[in-house]
Design a protein around this motif. Structure first.
Motif, mmCIF file in Angstrom:
data_model
loop_
_atom_site.group_PDB
_atom_site.id
_atom_site.type_symbol
_atom_site.label_atom_id
_atom_site.label_comp_id
_atom_site.label_asym_id
_atom_site.label_seq_id
_atom_site.Cartn_x
_atom_site.Cartn_y
_atom_site.Cartn_z
ATOM 1 N N ASN A 1 0.857 -1.538 0.092
ATOM 2 C CA ASN A 1 -0.385 0.397 0.102
ATOM 3 C C ASN A 1 1.101 1.374 0.408
ATOM 4 O O ASN A 1 0.403 2.071 -0.282
ATOM 5 C CB ASN A 1 -1.060 0.323 1.079
ATOM 6 C CG ASN A 1 -0.329 -0.161 2.383
ATOM 7 O OD1 ASN A 1 0.480 -1.192 2.693
ATOM 8 N ND2 ASN A 1 -0.417 1.009 3.170
ATOM 9 N N THR B 1 -6.285 -0.218 3.652
ATOM 10 C CA THR B 1 -6.677 0.713 2.591
ATOM 11 C C THR B 1 -8.004 1.462 3.002
ATOM 12 O O THR B 1 -8.125 1.616 4.471
ATOM 13 C CB THR B 1 -7.460 -0.868 1.784
ATOM 14 O OG1 THR B 1 -9.093 -1.171 2.578
ATOM 15 C CG2 THR B 1 -6.422 -1.993 1.667
ATOM 16 N N ASP C 1 -11.068 0.419 3.136
ATOM 17 C CA ASP C 1 -11.625 -0.128 4.221
ATOM 18 C C ASP C 1 -11.289 -0.704 5.407
ATOM 19 O O ASP C 1 -12.394 -0.514 6.101
ATOM 20 C CB ASP C 1 -12.199 -1.414 3.614
ATOM 21 C CG ASP C 1 -13.221 -1.233 1.831
ATOM 22 O OD1 ASP C 1 -13.682 -0.724 1.587
ATOM 23 O OD2 ASP C 1 -13.063 -2.065 1.061
#
Length: 314
Positions: free
Chosen positions: A75, A205, A207
């Motif tokens: 990420n 993330t 989410d």
């Protein structure tokens, strides 16, 4: 061919790269800005999770063909833009699973046995009192695992040896492939509500950011403890401060923080950091050392080299 290593990695990587014909340079923990200045001549970048590889870095990487990531998460890389630029990104999933899982139990035991406070009292105050620090056992408690990948499954194995009940939530894991009949795969809500120890093994993330916040902490068992050896930002730290301060939660042991690199530049390995959490007696913090064992780094190094061979057809 030229390779640039920008973080601590196994010596296996440099040795093997040189044997494969790479000229290897090292620039430990450059900022994104610094990396953009020096990246142009390199065909290969070897890194872990720092710094962030943004468009500026990727635009400057005129010759870059591969980013070899010595960790699971990616990420910290603009993957879409890297793909657009024709730069392959390869990570090393699962190779640090045992190292991180062992640290989880180190952290759980520290919380349950009050070892930090007991040691501080002895070494700093010169007081020996074995009656003040009555702890608890992990035996017969419930371990809740958020994220049932390689690390989560290794945590489950160890928890079973401790005679813990084990429940886990992972929306991307196929229950039919669960290797352990003693692990109950269930909902996020059940893990939150029914666990004594909750350990996180999730990527950061949109989410998962602030996945554990006020609502979740309010519904946890009284005295539950949180362990985060994944990524900072999954736990909302303002909420964590509040719920440990008011006694609802029994503590937290963190290997990562949301702003763990935000208060200092990456041109030094001694990054200054501060947090309101540090004033709380029941919050323990380590500087993202979950995968930092020689064993894990050597395993990762071997995977990195195999990926390099494939990408460069060596």
């Amino acid at each position: 061919m030229k390779a640039l290593i920008v973080d601590y990695v196994s010596d296996i990587i440099e040795k093997e790269l040189k044997e494969l014909g790479f000229e290897v340079d090292k620039e430990m923990l450059p900022t994104s800005e610094k990396l953009a200045e020096i990246i142009e001549p390199y065909d290969l970048l070897v890194m872990r999770v720092d710094p962030f590889i943004d468009k500026k870095v990727l635009d400057a990487a005129k010759n870059l063909k591969m980013i070899a990531v010595g960790s699971t998460g990616t990420n910290h890389i603009d993957l879409d833009y890297a793909k657009e630029k024709g730069i392959e990104v390869h990570n090393s999933p699962g190779q640090n699973a045992n190292a991180v899982a062992e640290l989880v139990f180190c952290k759980a035991l520290d919380l349950y046995r009050n070892s930090y406070q007991a040691q501080y009292e002895i070494k700093e105050k010169g007081i020996w009192n074995k009656y003040r620090w009555i702890g608890r056992e992990l035996r017969n408690k419930t371990m809740g695992i958020l994220g049932y990948g390689a690390i989560g499954r290794r945590v489950a194995e160890i928890a079973h040896v401790f005679h813990m009940d084990v429940i886990s939530y992972d929306p991307y894991f196929d229950p039919a492939k669960n290797p352990f009949d003693y692990v109950k795969l269930t909902s996020f809500e059940e893990v939150i509500k029914n666990s004594d120890v909750i350990t996180l093994h999730l990527p950061l993330t949109p989410d998962t950011k602030d996945m554990i916040s006020d609502k979740e902490m309010e519904s946890m068992r009284d005295g539950a403890v949180l362990i985060n050896a994944a990524r900072g930002g999954v736990i909302n730290e303002e909420a964590l401060y509040k719920y440990i301060k008011n006694g609802k939660l029994g503590g937290a042991n963190l290997d990562t923080l949301a702003d763990e690199l935000g208060t200092g530049g990456l041109d030094t390995q001694d990054v200054p950091i501060s947090s309101p959490l540090f004033e709380l007696d029941r919050v323990y913090v380590t500087p993202h050392i979950g995968g930092s064992t020689q064993d894990a780094q050597d395993d990762i190094g071997r995977v990195v080299i195999e990926n390099v061979k494939k990408v460069f057809s060596l």
